[in-house]
Design a protein around this motif. Structure first.
Motif, PDB file in Angstrom:
ATOM      1  N   LEU B  29       0.937  -1.235  -0.046  1.00 52.25           N
ATOM      2  CA  LEU B  29       0.070  -0.139  -0.041  1.00 52.25           C
ATOM      3  C   LEU B  29       0.982   1.017   0.047  1.00 52.25           C
ATOM      4  N   ILE B  32      -1.753   5.815   0.995  1.00 53.36           N
ATOM      5  CA  ILE B  32      -3.144   5.508   1.004  1.00 53.36           C
ATOM      6  C   ILE B  32      -4.135   6.331   1.655  1.00 53.36           C
ATOM      7  N   ILE B  76      -7.354  -4.060   1.962  1.00 51.35           N
ATOM      8  CA  ILE B  76      -6.524  -5.244   1.437  1.00 51.35           C
ATOM      9  C   ILE B  76      -7.358  -6.059   0.911  1.00 51.35           C
ATOM     10  N   ILE B  87      -2.784   0.407  -4.111  1.00 54.41           N
ATOM     11  CA  ILE B  87      -2.983  -0.936  -3.374  1.00 54.41           C
ATOM     12  C   ILE B  87      -2.484  -2.245  -4.280  1.00 54.41           C
TER      13      ILE B  87
END
Lengths: 392, 245
Positions: B29, B32, B76, B87
């Protein structure tokens, strides 16, 4: 490839919510019952009327008349018509057919509070059973020609004052008709008539020398065109010939269309209520199962799979209701019903006629109600956000 | 920020008993951010967060309520998309995928374990476990065999025909774990998997997660409030006000 949520999930979900499932299905069952019954009624009328006629019988009435009741021609034309080509003859060479007169009498209907209703009375010649092979005496005896005896159709027996064996009714004052027998005619509308001697009837109504229609049995259905050609070419007598089954089909059209339209209209109005019921049930199901829907979406089932799943559930619910309604409507087949034919103004009696086509389309209509009612709840289910649904 | 977090994350020895072999990054990531709007009010739940998780690791995410743990887990797992940043999970760029593509991706890549189990009440344990396999091209017999194997792994081979209401909380959670592993996903995300269980059942579930991590090399990302659960993880991450500490 489409990956679908198992249908057993929907079936069992419906079974878990027994009360709402049953209530919704019953609402749909009622609509399907109404629709199927009215279609069966229309079919019953059609069948009763159409089965009165045969393709190998010619029916002749005055040109421009729609019905036997409004038709009239002279007795001497009976011989002319029966001499036309294609008319079947018996072993002695006599044409099989005859002239008849039709009148309508208002008689007291039994089981009502003094109500009267129209009964069609047919004046027939002595050989009527010859050219109406479907008709047979089932109780009592045939009427003696040239007397005031009459036979009553099985559909009318005991439903009007004076219409049973040993009873009598007045055609006019001091003009009684005595019922001596009961006949059946293959469930056709002839069973909703009284058959009396043609001369007795003509005398009572002052219509001597006249007939309403001429019926002629043909050698075969293919002889009809030649028969019609001969009858209609004689412009002097001004008659028109029809196949008997076509004539009766036309007679049943108005009433059967009216019943179908009325029944469909009532069913459509009812169906709005049933669809709202299905919609409320399915919205409740979507709301109660939002966590399950969210989980299915999280696991990877597509929006379409969820939409289809809930639409199927609504369809299943409605089809079960439809089946119940259709099965209940079959029970109506055992009910005998009588009503006025709007074309002939005659009270005819008939059964609700269940056919696979009617039952199938009524069930399908039920399923359709489910799909329409379940559409918006299914869309809501498909649009469920899995995160907020699982948090709920 | 994530580098700091990684620096601060305890070593395997410090954080728990798991020894899942740490491989190349499977979750990456970068920058984010996740913003929600409640009317006109703007809520920045995650802020410029970087995180890298290695394949085969067992990660615990802890933090106070509202710190963004579940939001991070949902990102996720491909259940949600980030407002900013990228991501990459198991080689897929999740922000570039459509909703339908992410659904397909989840079916093959992610196994879910929820605090409230989220089993279908009208389906049996076996049918619940078989559910994710309906998203594969496997035939019915093969699906059943695999679902039975998964139930065997969690020790519920004798409860296959039971409905969720006939099972204890611990057993329900084990069915959920069987459902999570039946498609052999690379990653298992667990949101408070012991939150509704007593200590004994919680330990059983944690043992199972340990086993999946160590024996089956599953990457596990677990949100928890339970320090005992966090102890089992190989990595512990602390979130506060949308940022990793």
């Amino acid at each position: 490839m489409l990956f679908m949520i198992p249908l057993s999930y929907n079936v069992r979900s419906l079974l878990v919510r027994k009360t709402t499932t049953v209530a919704t299905a019953l609402g749909i069952a009622l609509v399907v019952f109404v629709l199927a019954s009215s279609l069966m009624l229309a079919e019953g009328i059609k069948k009763t009327m159409v089965s009165a006629g045969s393709a190998s019988t010619g029916l002749v009435i005055r040109k421009g008349s729609d019905t036997e009741l409004s038709s009239g021609t002279e007795q001497k034309n009976v011989a002319l018509v029966l001499a036309a080509p294609g008319v079947k003859k018996d072993g002695e060479g006599t044409p099989i057919g005859g002239g008849e007169i039709v009148i309508v009498a208002a008689l007291d209907k039994l089981g009502t509070d003094g109500q009267v209703s129209n009964v069609q009375i047919r004046g027939v010649p002595g050989n009527v059973m010859k050219y109406r092979p479907n008709a047979r005496i089932v109780d009592g005896r045939p009427a003696q020609p040239g007397t005031n005896e009459a036979v009553v159709g099985a559909g009318l027996r005991g439903r009007f004052r004076g219409l049973d064996i040993g009873q009598s009714f007045d055609l006019r004052k001091n003009r009684p008709l005595n019922i001596v027998g009961v006949y059946e005619a293959g469930g056709s509308s002839f069973e909703s008539e009284v058959w009396a001697d043609i001369d007795t009837l003509r005398n009572a109504y002052g219509r001597e020398g006249l007939v309403s229609s001429i019926t002629a049995q043909l050698e075969s259905p293919s002889k009809f065109d030649a028969f019609r050609g001969a009858v209609e070419n004689d412009k002097q007598i001004g008659l028109e010939a029809q196949r008997e089954n076509a004539y009766y089909e036309k007679q049943s059209e108005g009433t059967s269309i009216f019943i179908t339209a009325l029944g469909t209209l009532v069913a459509v109005f009812f169906s709005i209520g049933a669809m709202i019921g299905a919609m409320i049930t399915m919205y409740a199901a979507v709301s109660q199962r939002s966590r399950e829907i969210g989980t299915l979406r999280a696991l990877g089932f597509s929006k379409f799979a969820v939409l289809f799943s809930f639409l199927f559930e609504a369809f299943l619910l409605a089809v079960v209701g439809g089946l119940v309604g259709a099965v209940a409507s079959i029970g109506m087949s055992f009910v005998k019903f009588s009503m006025m034919n709007f074309t002939t103004w005659q009270e005819i009696s008939f059964n609700f006629e269940a056919t696979p086509g009617i039952l199938g389309s009524a069930i399908l209509f039920g399923g359709l109600m489910g799909v329409v009612g379940g559409f918006f709840p299914a869309v809501r289910a498909a649009q469920t956000n899995p995160i907020s649904a699982m948090r709920a | 920020m994530s580098d700091d977090a990684k620096d601060e994350a305890p070593s395997d020895e410090e954080s728990g008993s798991g020894n899942g072999s740490a491989g190349p990054p499977i979750i990456e990531l970068k920058g984010i951010g996740k913003t929600y709007y409640r009317g006109k009010e703007r809520l920045d739940v995650l802020k410029d967060l970087d995180l890298t998780i290695a394949e085969g690791s067992f990660e615990a995410l802890m933090g106070p309520s509202g710190s963004g743990k579940s939001t991070l887990l949902n990102l996720i797992a491909g259940l949600d998309t980030a407002s900013t940043g990228t991501i990459r999970v198991a080689g897929a760029d999740l922000n570039a995928m459509s909703d339908g593509e992410r659904a397909k991706w989840r079916a093959s890549t992610i196994g879910f374990v929820f605090q409230t189990y989220n089993l279908m009440p009208v389906l049996t344990a076996l049918e619940n476990v078989e559910l994710p396999l309906l998203l594969t091209n496997l035939g019915s017999a093969e699906r059943k065999t695999r679902a039975k194997t998964a139930l065997k792994v969690v020790g519920l081979e004798d409860r296959m025909d039971h409905h969720p209401r006939q099972l204890s909380g611990g057993q329900e959670q084990r069915v959920t774990i069987a459902r999570a592993i039946v498609t052999d996903p690379k990653i298992i995300v667990a949101d408070e998997p012991t939150g509704d269980l007593d200590r004994e059942n919680a330990d059983e579930i944690l043992n199972l997660l340990d086993k999946l991590n160590q024996e089956f090399n599953k990457t596990i990302v677990m949100v928890t409030h339970d320090p005992a659960a966090a102890d089992r993880a190989t990595q512990l991450r602390q979130l506060d006000k949308g940022a990793l500490k």
